[in-house]
Design an enzyme around this catalytic site. Sequence first.
Site, PDB file in Angstrom:
ATOM      1  N   GLU A 195      -1.561  15.760 -16.739  1.00 19.81           N
ATOM      2  CA  GLU A 195      -2.356  15.404 -17.892  1.00 19.81           C
ATOM      3  C   GLU A 195      -2.505  13.891 -17.986  1.00 19.81           C
ATOM      4  OE1 GLU A 195      -0.548  17.074 -21.304  1.00 19.81           O
ATOM      5  OE2 GLU A 195      -0.767  19.164 -20.629  1.00 19.81           O
ATOM      6  N   TYR A 196      -3.610  13.478 -18.651  1.00 16.75           N
ATOM      7  CA  TYR A 196      -3.826  12.033 -18.844  1.00 16.75           C
ATOM      8  C   TYR A 196      -2.783  11.469 -19.795  1.00 16.75           C
ATOM      9  CZ  TYR A 196      -5.769   7.600 -20.326  1.00 16.75           C
ATOM     10  OH  TYR A 196      -5.926   6.263 -20.612  1.00 16.75           O
ATOM     11  N   HIS A 197      -2.209  10.342 -19.362  1.00 17.08           N
ATOM     12  CA  HIS A 197      -1.256   9.636 -20.222  1.00 17.08           C
ATOM     13  C   HIS A 197      -1.470   8.143 -20.007  1.00 17.08           C
ATOM     14  CE1 HIS A 197       2.437   8.218 -22.106  1.00 17.08           C
ATOM     15  NE2 HIS A 197       2.627   9.462 -22.585  1.00 17.08           N
ATOM     16  N   GLU A 202       1.683   6.530  -7.107  1.00 14.79           N
ATOM     17  CA  GLU A 202       0.613   7.435  -7.523  1.00 14.79           C
ATOM     18  C   GLU A 202       1.020   8.892  -7.354  1.00 14.79           C
ATOM     19  OE1 GLU A 202      -2.839   6.318  -5.327  1.00 14.79           O
ATOM     20  OE2 GLU A 202      -3.429   4.765  -6.754  1.00 14.79           O
ATOM     21  N   ILE A 248      -7.119 -24.687   9.577  1.00 13.55           N
ATOM     22  CA  ILE A 248      -6.437 -25.900  10.002  1.00 13.55           C
ATOM     23  C   ILE A 248      -6.361 -25.941  11.521  1.00 13.55           C
ATOM     24  CG2 ILE A 248      -4.217 -27.119  10.028  1.00 13.55           C
ATOM     25  CD1 ILE A 248      -3.761 -26.100   7.229  1.00 13.55           C
ATOM     26  N   GLU A 261       0.837  -1.205   0.000  1.00 13.39           N
ATOM     27  CA  GLU A 261       0.000   0.000   0.000  1.00 13.39           C
ATOM     28  C   GLU A 261       0.873   1.255   0.000  1.00 13.39           C
ATOM     29  OE1 GLU A 261      -2.965   2.388  -0.413  1.00 13.39           O
ATOM     30  OE2 GLU A 261      -3.327   0.218  -0.337  1.00 13.39           O
ATOM     31  N   LYS A 277      -0.333   3.407 -12.451  1.00 15.03           N
ATOM     32  CA  LYS A 277      -1.218   3.466 -11.288  1.00 15.03           C
ATOM     33  C   LYS A 277      -2.015   2.170 -11.133  1.00 15.03           C
ATOM     34  CE  LYS A 277      -1.918   8.438 -10.734  1.00 15.03           C
ATOM     35  NZ  LYS A 277      -2.932   9.520 -10.602  1.00 15.03           N
ATOM     36  N   ASP A 278      -2.514   1.637 -12.257  1.00 13.53           N
ATOM     37  CA  ASP A 278      -3.314   0.411 -12.194  1.00 13.53           C
ATOM     38  C   ASP A 278      -2.485  -0.768 -11.712  1.00 13.53           C
ATOM     39  OD1 ASP A 278      -5.480   1.801 -13.041  1.00 13.53           O
ATOM     40  OD2 ASP A 278      -5.472   1.047 -15.111  1.00 13.53           O
TER      41      ASP A 278
END
Length: 285
Positions: free
Chosen positions: A245-247, A236, A278, A229, A254-255
């Site tokens: 900007e989106y890239h 991120e 167990i 985590e 990130k995914d």
Amino acid sequence: MIYITGDTHREFSRLDNFNYQKKDVLIILGDAGINYFLNHFDDVVKERLNKLGLIFFCINGNHEERAENIKTYKEINFFDGVAYAEDKYPNLIFAKSSEVYTIEGMKVLVIGGAYSIDKNMRLVYDYPWFKSEQLTEEEMNNIYENVNNKHFDIVLSHTCPYKYIPREMFLPFVDQNKVDNSMELFLDKIEESISYDKWYCGHYHTEKEIDKIEFIIILTMICLVLTAEIINTAIERTVDLVTKEYHELARIAKDVSAGSVLVTSTFALIIGIIIFAIISIIIVI
């Protein structure tokens, strides 16, 4: 033969179909209920148990008076250690907390006592409650000094180290924030300062076996999830710092980092299920 059972609370029906021989030893891990009323009612129970021929070796619990605090008990030598018994009932023997016994060649440490979660109710309704139910701070310090860095084949206690408490057995109507866990925390300290092969305890009215190695695995998996985590958060924030900007590559980064947390968490969950399904500390009924 030597047998071990958990709390009996003065109810010994489990012995009705118990195939034992005379002079076999039954170890009761606290709250035997034998020294409970401290009057003739106790004598009725003692008389019946003493006639069975079975030797009862009782660890001090929290719902009973310590034998050493009852004037009719005398010190005796049992399993090469100090114990307590009454002349009238020689088969009912009570262990001394902090004593080390030799049982069938094994070095056995005994630590009794625990907190009564129903203490306030007992005081309000004048039910038996015993000030000596837990070890004093002085007794804890003395025990620690005597056992630190030593090895024991077996540890016998009433309650268990804090880290091993079977929390699934908590009663829903008991506020755990008001429970005194000083005995469990003390046993945590003892457990970390000694080496041992097996640890048996009662108190929680359940039967469960938890290996110390299994707990190490669980703690490791928790650390791995937290680490994943942390790394995910770092990735991120780094991506956000580099570009607003989106890239497509930023999205993939990130995914993938988020996916690593999911995979690690899932793996940790599977390991936990395997270990607890167990289902070596051993808690017995």
